[in-house]
Write an enzyme that holds these catalytic residues in place. Structure first.
Site, PDB file in Angstrom:
ATOM      1  N   SER A 130      44.774  40.610  38.812  1.00  0.00           N
ATOM      2  CA  SER A 130      45.910  39.721  39.085  1.00  0.00           C
ATOM      3  C   SER A 130      46.224  38.852  37.884  1.00  0.00           C
ATOM      4  O   SER A 130      45.338  38.471  37.121  1.00  0.00           O
ATOM      5  CB  SER A 130      45.620  38.815  40.281  1.00  0.00           C
ATOM      6  N   LYS A 184      42.067  42.131  46.529  1.00  0.00           N
ATOM      7  CA  LYS A 184      43.328  41.978  45.777  1.00  0.00           C
ATOM      8  C   LYS A 184      44.522  42.040  46.739  1.00  0.00           C
ATOM      9  O   LYS A 184      45.500  41.297  46.580  1.00  0.00           O
ATOM     10  CB  LYS A 184      43.451  43.069  44.700  1.00  0.00           C
ATOM     11  N   HIS A 187      44.704  38.773  48.414  1.00  0.00           N
ATOM     12  CA  HIS A 187      45.229  37.826  47.413  1.00  0.00           C
ATOM     13  C   HIS A 187      46.756  37.887  47.438  1.00  0.00           C
ATOM     14  O   HIS A 187      47.444  36.863  47.465  1.00  0.00           O
ATOM     15  CB  HIS A 187      44.703  38.195  46.014  1.00  0.00           C
ATOM     16  N   ASN A 188      47.293  39.094  47.439  1.00  0.00           N
ATOM     17  CA  ASN A 188      48.750  39.236  47.432  1.00  0.00           C
ATOM     18  C   ASN A 188      49.375  38.779  48.746  1.00  0.00           C
ATOM     19  O   ASN A 188      50.463  38.203  48.747  1.00  0.00           O
ATOM     20  CB  ASN A 188      49.135  40.687  47.134  1.00  0.00           C
ATOM     21  N   GLU A 191      49.567  35.255  48.468  1.00  0.00           N
ATOM     22  CA  GLU A 191      50.642  35.004  47.477  1.00  0.00           C
ATOM     23  C   GLU A 191      52.014  35.037  48.179  1.00  0.00           C
ATOM     24  O   GLU A 191      52.862  34.161  47.951  1.00  0.00           O
ATOM     25  CB  GLU A 191      50.539  36.081  46.397  1.00  0.00           C
TER      26      GLU A 191
END
Ligand code: 6PG
Length: 473
Positions: A130, A184, A187-188, A191
């Protein structure tokens, strides 16, 4: 000569930047791109880093250039291209060599690829990266999944290129097979929620308080000096400051309100549902992007319904601004609580033993959601396991202070006809979570009435049925 520390396939924007970062940190790297001209141009333009880069015209040359066991990063478009690349590498690379997929892969594909490579001698790493282009070039956050032994072979290179927070590398091995790509993905998902909640607050500042982009930029700029200090708030302030070179108008006013998405937000929501973990703020953020894409329908609906219901926010501007800051902070807490709960659920389901404090730590720098908040979160997790972030002592205190602001903003926005899907979902989640006696007693009674599903009583254990009489199942 096999003296490159690592190889990389795919010199697109992310691949090129990652390769330059690797070379700059003193690691010799062999590179290959399907189009040789690209490889040649990349090497030619590498300036002072040229000597650290071995340009290769074939996969065979690439393999011959790397020190065994040979790690090779593939940075190609997620999906079929990754499978094609792996098939090609299988014919050339050999036992103990390590294929590293650094794209935004769906972790289920990563798990499948692990299985498919089993018995081939080759090992696999699914690596979440990222930080966008800038991060890849100067220090991303790196989330690794795979065999621990494979990680050991690449740990030095990966920690050398990652972002650092107070000197600590933002790169870590998080668990076997799909762990890195799963983290990940979440995480997105977070986000998406962060971005959507910021956009909702922008909407209230624009349409409720009638503020111009540059004034809103100042608000975000000020908030970025406090507990909301984060990369996303910082860039939002910058975005709102910018003027369109073509028209001279504020740039944001010239950008169509139709958001794109590549899939990681949606995957987060699908996996949350599969695991039975509510991630309502993330879900609302994904749905908001979908609704944003229905531009023509929205224009027609505005004509049909009018937007006469929109009423400006009245009262003390200072008080509303303070509430908006609290709303964003409380919403953020709820969204992160959801994201971390989904990771905890997946950790159990896939036997990953995900290290939550480490995840929070490697997100403190390099990645898109980097923020001061993640430092607070890392500390809270280090205090021992909690069933939900909302139950960590430090977060109880912060949420107690911030949720009244969120409540007032959601209520006022609803009255004014301003949409706050992610903030409202965050509030609904919090209010449901902290309610000792909820309302699903009625759901249970309904289920028993129409389907004789039975219910538990508050006073006697076991399954029971209600006195529904005729008409009931
Ligand atoms: C990152 C970003 C990166 C990318 C996403 C954006 O962590 O560096 O999340 O992975 O920008 O693909 O996703 P959408 O295109 O779906 O918004």
């Amino acid at each position: 000569m096999a003296d490159a520390e690592i190889g990389l396939i795919g010199l697109g924007v992310m691949g090129s930047n990652l390769a330059l970062n690797i070379a700059e940190k003193g690691n010799r790297i062999a590179v290959f791109n399907r189009t040789t001209a690209r490889t040649v141009a990349f090497h030619k333009d590498a300036g002072a880093l040229k000597d650290m880069i071995v340009p290769c015209e074939t996969i065979e040359a690439l393999a011959a250039a790397i020190r065994p066991p040979r790690p090779v990063i593939i940075m190609v478009q997620a999906g079929a291209a990754v499978d094609e690349q792996i098939a090609h590498l299988r014919g050339v690379f050999s036992a103990n060599d390590i294929i590293i997929d650094a794209g935004n892969a769906n972790f289920r594909d990563t798990m499948r690829r692990f299985k498919e490579l089993e018995g081939s001698g080759l090992t696999f790493i699914g690596m979440g990266v990222s930080g966008g282009e800038e991060g890849a070039r100067h220090g991303p956050s790196i989330m690794v999944g795979g065999a621990e032994a494979s990680w050991k072979r690449v740990e030095k290179v990966l920690t050398s290129i990652s972002a650092k927070f107070d000197g600590e590398p933002c790169a870590a091995w998080l668990g076997t097979d799909g762990a890195g790509h799963f983290v990940k993905t979440i995480h997105n998902g977070i986000e998406y929620a962060d971005m959507q909640m910021i956009a909702e607050i922008y909407g209230i500042l624009r349409d409720g308080l009638g503020m111009a982009p540059k004034e809103i930029a100042q608000v975000f700029g000020k908030w970025n000096k406090g507990r909301l200090d984060s990369y996303l708030i910082e860039i939002t302030a910058k975005v709102l400051e910018a003027d369109d070179p073509k028209t001279g108008k504020p740039m944001v006013d010239m950008i169509l309100d139709r958001a794109g998405q590549k899939g990681t937000g949606k995957w987060s929501v699908i996996e949350a549902q599969q695991l039975g973990i509510p991630a309502t703020a993330i879900e609302a953020a994904v749905a908001a992007r979908v609704i944003s894409s229905l531009k023509d329908e929205r224009i027609a609906a505005e004509k049909a319904y009018g937007n006469g219901g929109v009423t400006p926010f009245t009262g003390s501007r200072q008080e509303v601004l303070a509430d908006l800051e609290s709303a964003l902070f409380a919403g953020k807490i709820a969204a992160y609580a959801q994201g971390f709960a989904v990771m905890a659920g997946a950790s159990k389901e896939f036997n990953w033993n995900l290290p939550m404090p480490t995840i929070a730590k490697i997100w403190r720098a390099g990645c898109i959601i980097r923020s001061q908040f993640l430092g607070t979160l890392a500390k809270a997790f280090s205090g021992g396991p909690v069933p939900n972030l909302l139950m960590a002592p430090a977060f109880i205190e912060m949420m107690k202070e911030a949720h009244p602001g969120l409540r007032r903003i959601v209520a006022r926005a609803a009255e004014a006809g301003l949409p706050t899907p992610a903030l409202s979902s965050a509030l609904g989640y919090f209010d449901s979570y902290r309610l000792g006696r909820g309302t699903s007693n009625v759901i249970q009674a309904q289920r028993d009435f129409f389907g004789a599903h039975g219910f538990e009583r508050i006073d006697v254990s076991g399954a029971h049925h209600g006195p529904w009489g005729s008409g009931a199942a």
